[in-house]
Design a protein around this motif. Structure first.
Motif, mmCIF file in Angstrom:
data_model
loop_
_atom_site.group_PDB
_atom_site.id
_atom_site.type_symbol
_atom_site.label_atom_id
_atom_site.label_comp_id
_atom_site.label_asym_id
_atom_site.label_seq_id
_atom_site.Cartn_x
_atom_site.Cartn_y
_atom_site.Cartn_z
ATOM 1 N N ASP A 1 -6.639 -4.536 -2.462
ATOM 2 C CA ASP A 1 -6.285 -3.461 -3.388
ATOM 3 C C ASP A 1 -7.503 -2.689 -3.891
ATOM 4 O OD1 ASP A 1 -3.608 -3.066 -3.576
ATOM 5 O OD2 ASP A 1 -3.267 -4.508 -5.174
ATOM 6 N N CYS A 2 -8.682 -3.180 -3.604
ATOM 7 C CA CYS A 2 -9.908 -2.502 -4.027
ATOM 8 C C CYS A 2 -9.953 -1.100 -3.423
ATOM 9 C CB CYS A 2 -11.126 -3.311 -3.599
ATOM 10 S SG CYS A 2 -12.694 -2.479 -3.852
ATOM 11 N N SER A 3 -10.232 -0.094 -4.247
ATOM 12 C CA SER A 3 -10.204 1.299 -3.777
ATOM 13 C C SER A 3 -11.193 1.551 -2.646
ATOM 14 C CB SER A 3 -10.483 2.251 -4.948
ATOM 15 O OG SER A 3 -11.727 1.973 -5.539
ATOM 16 N N VAL A 4 -12.349 0.881 -2.688
ATOM 17 C CA VAL A 4 -13.338 1.053 -1.619
ATOM 18 C C VAL A 4 -12.791 0.528 -0.296
ATOM 19 C CG1 VAL A 4 -15.630 0.371 -0.801
ATOM 20 C CG2 VAL A 4 -15.289 0.967 -3.204
ATOM 21 N N ARG B 1 -9.620 0.187 0.512
ATOM 22 C CA ARG B 1 -8.546 1.089 0.940
ATOM 23 C C ARG B 1 -9.143 2.309 1.657
ATOM 24 N NH1 ARG B 1 -3.588 1.398 -1.918
ATOM 25 N NH2 ARG B 1 -2.904 -0.683 -2.501
ATOM 26 N N TRP B 2 -10.213 2.858 1.089
ATOM 27 C CA TRP B 2 -10.859 4.031 1.677
ATOM 28 C C TRP B 2 -11.429 3.700 3.054
ATOM 29 C CZ3 TRP B 2 -15.967 5.008 3.095
ATOM 30 C CH2 TRP B 2 -16.257 6.342 3.424
ATOM 31 N N ALA C 1 0.817 -1.219 0.000
ATOM 32 C CA ALA C 1 0.000 0.000 0.000
ATOM 33 C C ALA C 1 0.851 1.269 0.000
ATOM 34 C CB ALA C 1 -0.956 0.003 1.194
ATOM 35 N N GLY D 1 2.147 4.590 -1.054
ATOM 36 C CA GLY D 1 1.567 5.627 -1.903
ATOM 37 C C GLY D 1 2.646 6.455 -2.567
#
Length: 241
Positions: free
Chosen positions: A139-142, A144-145, A90, A92
């Motif tokens: 890894d799904c953006s949701v 992660r959020w 993860a 960034g």
């Protein structure tokens, strides 16, 4: 004469697992500082951290000396590369924007006239299909959020708990070295490279294959080992620092 390139992998900083050598992070910082002025490249082949997640306004205070050592290397002219592993995937943009470190999933580096393919090596063997599915979920953006909504202290505690239990589950797992070598040999052919360097399985070694060399720096937990490339020749170093 070209300066030396160094490769290190699987430090898993942030935890102290049973049997690990003492003061691992401090000793790694000392080693990085010793490379200033005599290294052309420093390549970290994944899992530098046991866990890494970049919150909007949060960076772990526990690794500030390490981050400063990496920044010093960059400022001195060393090309520093950090590869995402299965524990710190993860990553960034902090290391690239604030430290000047090049961050990759995988890459071909041209060093001392050699084409070197570098990747952490997670998910490449057949038995890792559960991990590949797990990684897609994480890894799904949701997701992660949602994780980012946790207080950083809670998020770090949760990640350490999951990592600790996954490590226990894998303690007696047999490492299919032949599968890693087969994958590496295929990468050498596919990418037209001379050397394939990966980590993940924590085994240190240099293996001559049909299409070139497959190598792993090993770990920075129970043993301190590093790969060294000098004048185009790769060697394995046991570090006593």
């Amino acid at each position: 004469m070209d300066k030396v390139a160094y490769f290190i992998s699987d430090a898993h900083l942030g935890i102290e697992p049973p049997g690990c050598l003492p003061n691992r992070e401090e000793r790694l910082v000392e080693l990085l500082r010793s490379w200033k002025g005599n290294a052309s490249h420093v390549v970290i082949v994944g899992d530098l951290f046991e866990f890494w997640f970049e919150y909007r306004d949060y960076i772990s205070k526990n690794h500030l000396a390490l981050i400063r050592a990496l920044a010093d290397l960059v400022e001195s002219g060393v090309s520093v590369h950090l590869f995402r592993g299965n524990h710190d995937f993860a990553l960034g943009n902090f290391f690239e924007k604030s430290v000047g470190v090049n961050v990759h999933d995988s890459a071909v580096l041209e060093i001392q006239g050699k084409r070197i393919y570098v990747a952490h090596g997670d998910g490449v063997i057949k038995s890792d299909w559960k991990y590949r599915l797990y990684r897609k979920i994480l890894d799904c953006s949701v997701n992660r959020w949602l994780f980012g909504m946790f207080h950083p202290d809670w998020g770090m505690a949760l990640a350490r708990f999951v990592g600790r239990n996954s490590r226990k589950a894998g303690e007696n797992k047999v490492i299919p070295l032949d599968e890693y070598l087969e994958w590496g040999n295929g990468i050498l052919r596919e990418k037209a490279c001379d050397i394939c360097i990966h980590g993940h399985h924590h085994l240190a070694g240099i293996w001559k294959q049909e299409n070139g060399i497959v190598a792993s720096p090993g770990e920075w937990i129970k043993k301190f080992t590093v790969l060294r490339l000098e004048n185009g020749e790769l060697s394995l170093m046991n570090i006593d620092c």
